[in-house]
Design an enzyme around this catalytic site. Structure first.
Site, PDB file in Angstrom:
ATOM      1  N   HIS A 127       0.746  -1.277   0.134  1.00 26.04           N
ATOM      2  CA  HIS A 127      -0.049   0.133  -0.014  1.00 26.04           C
ATOM      3  C   HIS A 127       0.842   1.269   0.028  1.00 26.04           C
ATOM      4  CE1 HIS A 127      -4.289   1.334   1.115  1.00 26.04           C
ATOM      5  NE2 HIS A 127      -3.862   1.750   0.162  1.00 26.04           N
ATOM      6  N   ASP A 154      -9.761   0.019   3.818  1.00 23.98           N
ATOM      7  CA  ASP A 154      -8.467  -0.475   4.580  1.00 23.98           C
ATOM      8  C   ASP A 154      -8.806  -1.115   5.932  1.00 23.98           C
ATOM      9  OD1 ASP A 154      -6.148  -1.423   5.197  1.00 23.98           O
ATOM     10  OD2 ASP A 154      -5.013   0.153   4.448  1.00 23.98           O
ATOM     11  N   HIS A 156      -6.786  -0.953   7.871  1.00 22.74           N
ATOM     12  CA  HIS A 156      -5.564  -0.157   8.611  1.00 22.74           C
ATOM     13  C   HIS A 156      -5.819   1.237   8.232  1.00 22.74           C
ATOM     14  CE1 HIS A 156      -4.234  -4.340   8.145  1.00 22.74           C
ATOM     15  NE2 HIS A 156      -3.999  -4.318   9.363  1.00 22.74           N
ATOM     16  N   ASP A 158      -3.023   3.279   8.126  1.00 22.22           N
ATOM     17  CA  ASP A 158      -1.766   3.824   7.275  1.00 22.22           C
ATOM     18  C   ASP A 158      -1.477   5.191   7.912  1.00 22.22           C
ATOM     19  OD1 ASP A 158      -1.742   1.190   6.492  1.00 22.22           O
ATOM     20  OD2 ASP A 158      -2.627   1.780   4.465  1.00 22.22           O
ATOM     21  N   HIS A 171       4.634   0.565   4.330  1.00 22.72           N
ATOM     22  CA  HIS A 171       3.297   0.556   3.830  1.00 22.72           C
ATOM     23  C   HIS A 171       2.155   0.742   5.051  1.00 22.72           C
ATOM     24  CE1 HIS A 171       2.093  -3.900   5.271  1.00 22.72           C
ATOM     25  NE2 HIS A 171       2.766  -3.185   6.443  1.00 22.72           N
ATOM     26  N   ASP A 258      -7.435  -1.704  -0.262  1.00 22.78           N
ATOM     27  CA  ASP A 258      -6.438  -2.830   0.293  1.00 22.78           C
ATOM     28  C   ASP A 258      -7.465  -3.927   0.383  1.00 22.78           C
ATOM     29  OD1 ASP A 258      -5.135  -4.450   1.923  1.00 22.78           O
ATOM     30  OD2 ASP A 258      -3.780  -2.446   2.610  1.00 22.78           O
ATOM     31  N   ASP A 260      -6.978  -6.329   2.212  1.00 22.60           N
ATOM     32  CA  ASP A 260      -7.335  -6.935   3.671  1.00 22.60           C
ATOM     33  C   ASP A 260      -8.360  -6.348   4.377  1.00 22.60           C
ATOM     34  OD1 ASP A 260      -6.205  -4.221   4.853  1.00 22.60           O
ATOM     35  OD2 ASP A 260      -4.461  -4.999   4.993  1.00 22.60           O
ATOM     36  N   GLU A 303      -2.131  -4.991  -1.997  1.00 20.49           N
ATOM     37  CA  GLU A 303      -1.722  -6.007  -0.894  1.00 20.49           C
ATOM     38  C   GLU A 303      -2.310  -7.464  -1.453  1.00 20.49           C
ATOM     39  OE1 GLU A 303       0.143  -5.727   1.237  1.00 20.49           O
ATOM     40  OE2 GLU A 303       0.266  -3.322   1.912  1.00 20.49           O
TER      41      GLU A 303
END
Length: 331
Positions: A127, A154, A156, A158, A171, A258, A260, A303
Site C-alpha cells: 500500500h 482498508d 488499517h 496507514d 506500507h 486494500d 485486507d 496487497e
C-alpha cells in the site's frame, strides 16, 4: 511503444467497430482504462506481494473489463528494485529512498494517463504505492485549480510516521504522507502537501489502528468509518456518506482498496489479515455504489499476495470488485 500500440488498436476499432454485446449495452458509461502494475514489496516485511499485479492479470482483469464494454490498455509494470538489491536504510522507515523513487515514477505515469483522458487502474504491490498514485491524481487536478477526494478502504489507517511506526514498514505510512504528516520526501512528491484536504479524506472499514495513529486521525481531522459503523448502520449508509464527504467541493475521488479490508475467509491472500472484515457482498455493494455515483477519478487495488493465497481466490475477487467499481451490474 505502449501509446502507439494502443492508438493503432483504437484506430482499427474505429474502422471496423465491434458489434455491441449485451453486456456492453448494460454499461452506459464505457471508459478507457490504463492498467499500471506496481510490483512493490519494499514497504512491508512479508514477501510475495510483488507478484500481486501478475496474479490479478492472470485472473482475467483485462478481458473481463472489456466484456463490460470498456477499452483496456495494459501499460506494464513500474520498475521496482527488490530488497536483495538495496540496503534497508534507517530502521524507522525501511527502504524509504527506493519507495519514494518508485512512487515518484508512478505519480508521473498516473498524471500522464489522466492527461490523455484515460482512467488509471493501479495494481499493487504493497500500500505504500498509494502515495504515488494520489500524488499523480492530485497534481493533475491541481493544475486545473481543482482538488480531489480520497476513499481509503482498508483494515488499517496507514497513518504512522517514522517516529511512531512500531515496525518501520512504510506500507503503514502512505496515508500519513498523503496528509502531509511525513515522511517528508514521500509527502512532497510534486512539491506540494497535503495532497487531499482532511475533510475530503475518508477511511472506510478500519478495524486495526495503532495508538499513535488514533492521535494522528484526530489531529489531522480525517473522516472515518470503522467496521462497527458498518455493522450498526449498514454498508449502504456508510459508503453513501463517505462519498458525500469525499465529493464535497472536489472534482471527484480516488479509491484506494486494500484487499485486507475484506474478511480473510473471502480474501486469504493478503499480507496483514485481520478477522472481522467486510463480507463478499458488502464489498461488492460498496463498489457498486461507487460506480453508481460516477465520480471516481482513479482506482487502485493493493496487497494481493499470491504466495499465501488459495487458488488465486483473492486475486479473482480483486478482479470482481474492480468490475463492480467500473459499473458491472447484476442485471
Amino acid at each position: 511503444m505502449v501509446e502507439s500500440a494502443v492508438l493503432e488498436r483504437s484506430a482499427e476499432k474505429k474502422v471496423e467497430p465491434a458489434p455491441k454485446s449485451a453486456s456492453s449495452s448494460r454499461n452506459p458509461n464505457p471508459k478507457t482504462i490504463r492498467v499500471i502494475g506496481v510490483p512493490l514489496d519494499l514497504g512491508q516485511s512479508r514477501r510475495g506481494v510483488d507478484m500481486g499485479p501478475s496474479a490479478v492479470r492472470v485472473a482475467g482483469l483485462e478481458s473481463r473489463l472489456e466484456a463490460e464494454g470498456h477499452i483496456v490498455e495494459d501499460a506494464g509494470n513500474v520498475a521496482v528494485p527488490i530488497p536483495e538489491q538495496k540496503k534497508e536504510g534507517h530502521a524507522s522507515a525501511k527502504y524509504l529512498k527506493e519507495i519514494t523513487s518508485t512512487c515518484a515514477k508512478l505519480g508521473e505515469l498516473v498524471l500522464k494517463t489522466l492527461e490523455v483522458g484515460k482512467v488509471p487502474l493501479i495494481l499493487g504491490g504493497d500500500h505504500s504505492l498509494a502515495a504515488g498514485t494520489v500524488a499523480g491524481v492530485a497534481e493533475f487536478y491541481r493544475r486545473q485549480n481543482q482538488k480531489i477526494g480520497l476513499i481509503w478502504i482498508d483494515a488499517h489507517s496507514d497513518l504512522n510516521t517514522p517516529e511512531t511506526s512500531p515496525s518501520g514498514n512504510v506500507h503503514g505510512m502512505p496515508l500519513a504522507a498523503i496528509m502531509g504528516l511525513g515522511p517528508p520526501d514521500l509527502a512532497n512528491i510534486f512539491n506540494f502537501s497535503p495532497k487531499v484536504a482532511p475533510e475530503n479524506c475518508v477511511i472506510v472499514g478500519v478495524r486495526d489502528v495503532d495508538a499513535a495513529e488514533k492521535e494522528n486521525i484526530r489531529k489531522v481531522g480525517i473522516e472515518f468509518f470503522t467496521m462497527r459503523d458498518i455493522d450498526e448502520r449498514g454498508m449502504r449508509t456508510v459508503i453513501e456518506e463517505a462519498l458525500r464527504m469525499a465529493g464535497r467541493g472536489t472534482a471527484g475521488y480516488h479509491v484506494s482498496l486494500d484487499m485486507d479490508w475484506i474478511d480473510p475467509e473471502d480474501a486469504p491472500g493478503v499480507g496483514t489479515p485481520v478477522r472481522g472484515g467486510a463480507t463478499y457482498r458488502e464489498a461488492h455493494l460498496a463498489m457498486e455504489i461507487i460506480a453508481d455515483h460516477g465520480r471516481m477519478t482513479s482506482f487502485e487495488i493493493v496487497e494481493v499476495n499470491p504466495v499465501i493465497d488459495e487458488h488465486n481466490q483473492t486475486a479473482d475477487l480483486a478482479v470482481e470488485l474492480a468490475m463492480s467499481a467500473f459499473g458491472k451490474k447484476i442485471l
